[in-house]
Every structure is written in C-alpha cells, then in structure tokens.
Scaffold this motif. Structure first.
Motif, mmCIF file in Angstrom:
data_model
loop_
_atom_site.group_PDB
_atom_site.id
_atom_site.type_symbol
_atom_site.label_atom_id
_atom_site.label_comp_id
_atom_site.label_asym_id
_atom_site.label_seq_id
_atom_site.Cartn_x
_atom_site.Cartn_y
_atom_site.Cartn_z
ATOM 1 N N ARG A 188 0.960 -1.184 0.313
ATOM 2 C CA ARG A 188 0.138 0.206 -0.294
ATOM 3 C C ARG A 188 0.749 1.234 0.021
ATOM 4 O O ARG A 188 0.818 2.104 -0.874
ATOM 5 C CB ARG A 188 -1.314 0.201 1.651
ATOM 6 N N THR A 189 1.974 1.213 0.701
ATOM 7 C CA THR A 189 2.942 1.721 0.637
ATOM 8 C C THR A 189 3.035 2.753 -0.457
ATOM 9 O O THR A 189 3.338 4.141 -1.230
ATOM 10 C CB THR A 189 4.233 2.169 1.734
ATOM 11 N N ILE A 190 3.934 1.683 -1.139
ATOM 12 C CA ILE A 190 4.074 1.320 -2.769
ATOM 13 C C ILE A 190 3.070 2.377 -3.850
ATOM 14 O O ILE A 190 3.373 3.598 -4.387
ATOM 15 C CB ILE A 190 4.766 0.236 -2.977
ATOM 16 N N GLU A 191 2.162 1.637 -3.418
ATOM 17 C CA GLU A 191 1.174 2.507 -4.230
ATOM 18 C C GLU A 191 0.746 3.873 -4.037
ATOM 19 O O GLU A 191 0.398 4.700 -5.261
ATOM 20 C CB GLU A 191 -0.417 1.753 -4.073
ATOM 21 N N VAL A 192 0.995 3.984 -3.051
ATOM 22 C CA VAL A 192 0.862 5.829 -2.626
ATOM 23 C C VAL A 192 1.997 6.658 -3.586
ATOM 24 O O VAL A 192 2.169 7.291 -3.901
ATOM 25 C CB VAL A 192 0.390 6.246 -1.261
ATOM 26 N N LEU A 193 3.558 5.779 -2.683
ATOM 27 C CA LEU A 193 4.492 6.760 -3.323
ATOM 28 C C LEU A 193 4.490 6.756 -4.924
ATOM 29 O O LEU A 193 5.578 7.777 -5.369
ATOM 30 C CB LEU A 193 5.673 6.208 -2.733
ATOM 31 N N TYR A 194 4.068 5.440 -5.321
ATOM 32 C CA TYR A 194 4.509 5.488 -6.801
ATOM 33 C C TYR A 194 2.990 5.485 -7.530
ATOM 34 O O TYR A 194 3.381 5.067 -9.048
ATOM 35 C CB TYR A 194 5.179 4.282 -7.027
ATOM 36 N N ALA A 195 2.319 6.258 -6.933
ATOM 37 C CA ALA A 195 1.096 6.339 -8.360
ATOM 38 C C ALA A 195 0.986 6.855 -9.438
ATOM 39 O O ALA A 195 0.220 6.420 -9.742
ATOM 40 C CB ALA A 195 -0.296 7.308 -6.895
ATOM 41 N N GLU A 196 2.005 8.226 -8.930
ATOM 42 C CA GLU A 196 1.713 8.952 -10.558
ATOM 43 C C GLU A 196 2.766 7.568 -11.872
ATOM 44 O O GLU A 196 2.755 8.101 -13.260
ATOM 45 C CB GLU A 196 2.687 9.747 -10.901
ATOM 46 N N LEU A 224 2.805 3.985 -11.385
ATOM 47 C CA LEU A 224 2.692 2.291 -10.598
ATOM 48 C C LEU A 224 2.713 1.495 -11.825
ATOM 49 O O LEU A 224 3.560 0.000 -11.164
ATOM 50 C CB LEU A 224 1.395 2.424 -9.923
ATOM 51 N N GLN A 225 2.988 1.588 -12.681
ATOM 52 C CA GLN A 225 3.770 0.347 -14.021
ATOM 53 C C GLN A 225 4.983 -0.027 -13.288
ATOM 54 O O GLN A 225 4.985 -1.133 -13.853
ATOM 55 C CB GLN A 225 3.194 1.158 -14.860
ATOM 56 N N GLU A 226 5.652 1.137 -13.234
ATOM 57 C CA GLU A 226 6.694 0.569 -13.388
ATOM 58 C C GLU A 226 7.336 -0.551 -11.418
ATOM 59 O O GLU A 226 8.173 -1.329 -11.584
ATOM 60 C CB GLU A 226 8.139 1.156 -12.718
ATOM 61 N N GLN A 227 5.793 -1.026 -10.599
ATOM 62 C CA GLN A 227 5.473 -1.366 -9.596
ATOM 63 C C GLN A 227 5.479 -2.036 -9.725
ATOM 64 O O GLN A 227 4.734 -3.321 -8.507
ATOM 65 C CB GLN A 227 5.958 -0.651 -8.728
ATOM 66 N N PHE A 228 4.495 -2.831 -10.827
ATOM 67 C CA PHE A 228 3.588 -4.388 -10.511
ATOM 68 C C PHE A 228 4.797 -5.662 -10.900
ATOM 69 O O PHE A 228 3.939 -6.352 -9.524
ATOM 70 C CB PHE A 228 3.326 -4.198 -12.573
ATOM 71 N N GLU A 229 5.661 -5.580 -10.765
ATOM 72 C CA GLU A 229 6.014 -7.114 -9.602
ATOM 73 C C GLU A 229 6.079 -6.611 -8.515
ATOM 74 O O GLU A 229 6.286 -8.375 -7.804
ATOM 75 C CB GLU A 229 7.613 -7.296 -10.885
ATOM 76 N N VAL A 230 6.930 -5.762 -8.212
ATOM 77 C CA VAL A 230 6.838 -5.528 -6.927
ATOM 78 C C VAL A 230 5.706 -5.798 -6.284
ATOM 79 O O VAL A 230 5.964 -6.477 -5.026
ATOM 80 C CB VAL A 230 7.599 -4.486 -6.171
ATOM 81 N N LEU A 231 4.541 -4.815 -6.101
ATOM 82 C CA LEU A 231 3.586 -5.122 -5.625
ATOM 83 C C LEU A 231 2.502 -6.329 -5.890
ATOM 84 O O LEU A 231 2.467 -7.038 -5.278
ATOM 85 C CB LEU A 231 2.514 -4.529 -6.198
ATOM 86 N N ALA A 232 2.980 -7.054 -6.748
ATOM 87 C CA ALA A 232 2.907 -8.642 -7.343
ATOM 88 C C ALA A 232 3.146 -9.515 -6.160
ATOM 89 O O ALA A 232 2.748 -10.011 -5.482
ATOM 90 C CB ALA A 232 2.994 -9.596 -8.100
ATOM 91 N N HIS A 233 4.596 -9.617 -5.905
ATOM 92 C CA HIS A 233 5.223 -10.006 -5.128
ATOM 93 C C HIS A 233 4.479 -9.646 -3.918
ATOM 94 O O HIS A 233 4.015 -10.876 -2.359
ATOM 95 C CB HIS A 233 7.240 -9.592 -4.675
#
Length: 462
Positions: A174-182, A184-193
């Motif tokens: 959830r923190t990553i979703e907020v920090l990188y909201a603009e 977010l595609q860069e974080q798909f793999e990390v968020l999936a994990h």
C-alpha cells in the motif's frame, strides 16, 4: 561468494577483520572448524565474538579475556546472525524486520512511511551499517540500502510470525501504491510479490496479471508465463469465492489462461491441457461461444505440437464450429490453416487444399500478409506432391512476391526452396538449380541454416 577458503585463507581473513597480525592458533582452529571455511560464516562469527566481548583487540593484537572452552561458538551461520540480531536494540530490530519484508534491497523512503518512530530511522541505519548488517548502495535517484547477504535477510524475515509477515507485506504494498501512484507500472512486479505474500488475494491477482501483461509487451515471455500461472493458481485457490460469485472469477480465469496460452505456443507445460480444459469447462458453463472457440483453438495447438494429431483435429473442428457461430473471422482463418497443415503433413493433400482454400480469403480480408504467404507456399508444396505443377508454380510465385513486399527474407528464401523442389519433381532441373541457388543466396547471409540446408539439398538433387 560462499566458496570455501583453506586455513591459510581464513587466517588472512581474521587478520583483515580484526586488523591484527597475531592471534592464538587455537582460536583460528575453532573458527575454521565451526565455519568449514565459509567466508560469510567467518565474517559473521568474528563480528559476533567481538560484539559479545569474547575477543578484545589491544595494541594490534587479539586477546581472549576468557579461556577458549568458555567461548560459545554458534554451530550455523543462521545461529550467528540470530545471536547478532538478539543484541540489537528494539528500534534497530524493527528496521531490520521491516527491511527484510521489503526485500534484499530496500529504499529509505519506504521505511520512513512504515516505521513506528521516524526519528529513529537514520541513526538505526547508520548503526546497522557500522556493524555490517547492511550497506548503502545508492544516493540517487533514491537512497537505497542492501542486506550484506541474502542469508541475513532470510534469517531476519524468519523472526517474524506468519501473521506479521502478511500484514507487513500488505503495508509495504500500500505504501508503494501511494509513493509511486504516478508511475505505478514500474512497480507491478514488486506489488505482485508483496500482495502475493499478504491475504489480499484480489490485489495480488490484479498485479500478477498486470505484471504478466507488462512482461508480455516487453517480450519477456518466461516472466510473463510465470506471472500468469501464479494468477491462475491464485484463482484456483479461491474455490469458495468461485462458488459464491462464479461467473466473475471464472471469466477472469478464462481471460488469463488465454493470455498464457498465446505466449506458451513453444513452451507448453505438462499440465497445460488441464489448465485449458478447466477454463473450457467454465466457458461451456457460461455458454460463451467466443471463449469456447479460442480455448479449443489453443487446445488444438497444444496437441498439435505434441504430435497428438487426432486430438488436435477434434479441437480445431470444435474451434471452427464455435468461431463460425460467433463470427470470429481471424480465429476461423487460423483454425482452417491449422487443419490444412495437419492434413498436409499427413499426406492428405486434397483435404489440405480444401482447408487452406477456406483459410485464404479470410486471411486476405484481414490483410494478414505473412500468413497468406505461408498458406500459399504450403499449397504450392501440396500441388507439387499431387503433380499439379502449374498451380504449384503459381502459388510459389505469389508467396515469393508477398515476401519480397514484406521484406521477410527468411520466408523469401524458403519459398524459393519450395519453387526449386517443384521444378525438381517436374524434371526441369536447370530451373530447379536456379531457384535453389536463389534460396542459398538469400539464406546464407542472414544465417538461416535450416532454409539454407533446403536450398543446398534442392540444388544438389537438381
């Protein structure tokens, strides 16, 4: 690097770690016996003994304040790390545990958002660097740290209760979703994990699929297949939800299994038929003719590449039936072409002709030039084998022209090889040599070894 060192190498490490030239030989022997020469174990054990006060450095010499028999030597490197963790203060322990959830590498920016006392973060990180638990990796674009070894991260992570891990992974996500909201595609793999390690299965499913889509777009097909399979397994684990809201989740499973099938054409797994058949059963239950057509097509492809031609033809026939009913022209064209290939390789040339001729107008209407050329080239071979050379040369010429226009040199060389073969069977050997040599001329510079072999073989026969 965990490759072992010998006693001499270990003694050099002890000198470097403690900054001394002299130390008791019995001490070195104990270190070697407990570590088995593992460099990481040696470093961690030496660090722990110094922190505990079991080792003192005085005037450039190593001194033991107690007899050797009274010194406690942990038996494993994990035990050493746990002992070092036990000596940390509560704030440093919290940093270590939170960081272990984030990953081997972790950003200070994320830690700042999830730690209890933000003012304690910077001094804790500095102290953890000093005692060699972590190291600073980068300042820009963001301050990044890394555990000194993956084992350190794993041991720290294991100190958390399973429930704690799940909650923290969700918090990190959830923190990553907020920090990188603009971005977010860069974080798909990390968020999936992270969501995959939490109890939020819906978010986990979403990001597994998004990570798979991203990898597929970048042609990282192995990664894409991995993410899609994780998503499918996640859906299959939600049997209760599937029973309560059947169509939503079953429809999602169908879509993901089709995405997975499209990038698995040459990398099918042993359970791929079961994966597709499960989705096919759902599609039939939902009376979705379009999805039935697509799933039977990929079941046909799966059996085709495995050599199960009878089963492949059954699935392709079903695909044709439902593709016609749902007006799926592109799929219908591919299914007809697949049936043509099966009959061609089974030496049923007239049946192959029938299916290819049904496929051609659809492919031409859809402007699928590469597929049009392939079908015409295969028809040329079929006509050659039944002795209709006029049609064979006509279709070969059309295939060659299309490949010249599209610039597909590999296909162009292949169709010249087909033309050379037709001339050979006709008995026009001079033309056979000419066409085969044209194949060789194109295939050799581009390194198409298989087509080059065909050209050389044709030229040699003629």
């Amino acid at each position: 690097d965990l490759s072992s060192v010998d006693e001499k190498g270990m003694e050099s490490m002890i000198k470097a770690i403690y900054g001394v030239e002299e130390f008791p030989k019995q001490f070195a022997l104990q270190i070697f016996n407990h570590s088995a020469g593992n460099p990481f174990f040696i470093e961690e054990l030496c660090s722990l003994l110094r922190q505990e006060g079991s080792v003192l450095i005085e005037e450039g010499k190593l001194r033991l304040p107690q007899v050797m028999e009274q010194i406690s030597f942990p038996q494993t490197v994990q035990a050493v790390i746990r002992a070092k963790l036990d000596r940390l203060g509560p704030e440093q322990k919290e940093v270590m545990r939170l960081a272990s959830v984030i990953g081997r590498e972790f950003l200070q920016r994320i830690l700042e958002q999830i730690i209890t006392r933000k003012e304690a973060l910077s001094p804790s990180l500095e102290n953890l660097k000093r005692i060699d638990f972590i190291r600073q990796m980068e300042n820009l674009p963001e301050l990044t740290y890394q555990f000194n070894h993956v084992i350190t991260q794993e041991v720290t992570y294991q100190t958390l209760l399973i429930r704690q891990r799940s909650l923290l992974h969700r918090l990190v996500a959830r923190t990553i979703e907020v920090l990188y909201a603009e971005r977010l595609q860069e974080q798909f793999e990390v968020l999936a994990h992270h969501y995959g390690k939490s109890e939020d299965w819906e978010k986990a499913l979403y990001y597994q699929e998004m990570a798979g889509d991203k990898a597929a777009r970048n042609f990282s097909l192995l990664d894409a297949r991995t993410y899609y399979r994780k998503a499918l397994k996640l859906i299959d684990s939600q049997q209760k939800i599937m029973d309560e809201k059947p169509f939503g989740l079953k429809a999602r499973r169908i879509e993901i299994s089709l995405k997975w099938a499209k990038i698995s054409h040459y990398a099918w797994t042993e359970d791929s038929i079961q994966v597709l058949e499960t989705s096919l059963a759902f599609a039939r239950e939902m009376s979705n003719k379009s999805k039935i057509a697509h799933l039977t097509y990929w079941l046909g492809q799966r059996n085709y590449v495995s050599g199960n031609l009878k089963q492949a033809m059954e699935h392709f026939s079903n695909c044709i039936e439902f593709a016609e009913q749902s007006n799926e022209k592109a799929l219908l064209a591919q299914a007809y072409a697949a049936m043509g290939r099966i009959n061609f390789f089974g030496a049923e040339y007239l049946k192959a002709e029938d299916f290819f001729k049904k496929s051609l107008p659809l492919l031409e209407e859809l402007e699928e030039e590469e597929d049009v050329a392939y079908v015409k080239g295969t028809l040329s071979m079929a006509y050659t084998f039944v002795g209709d050379f006029e049609k064979a040369f006509g279709f070969a010429e059309k295939a060659i022209k299309i490949s010249e226009e599209t610039g597909n040199l590999s296909r162009l060389a292949f169709f010249h090889a087909i033309s050379g073969m037709s001339f050979f069977f006709q008995g026009n050997w001079e033309k056979g040599i000419e066409a085969s040599n044209q194949c060789i001329k194109i295939a050799r510079p581009i390194g198409d070894v298989v087509t080059l072999f065909g050209g050389l073989l044709g030229s040699g026969y003629s």
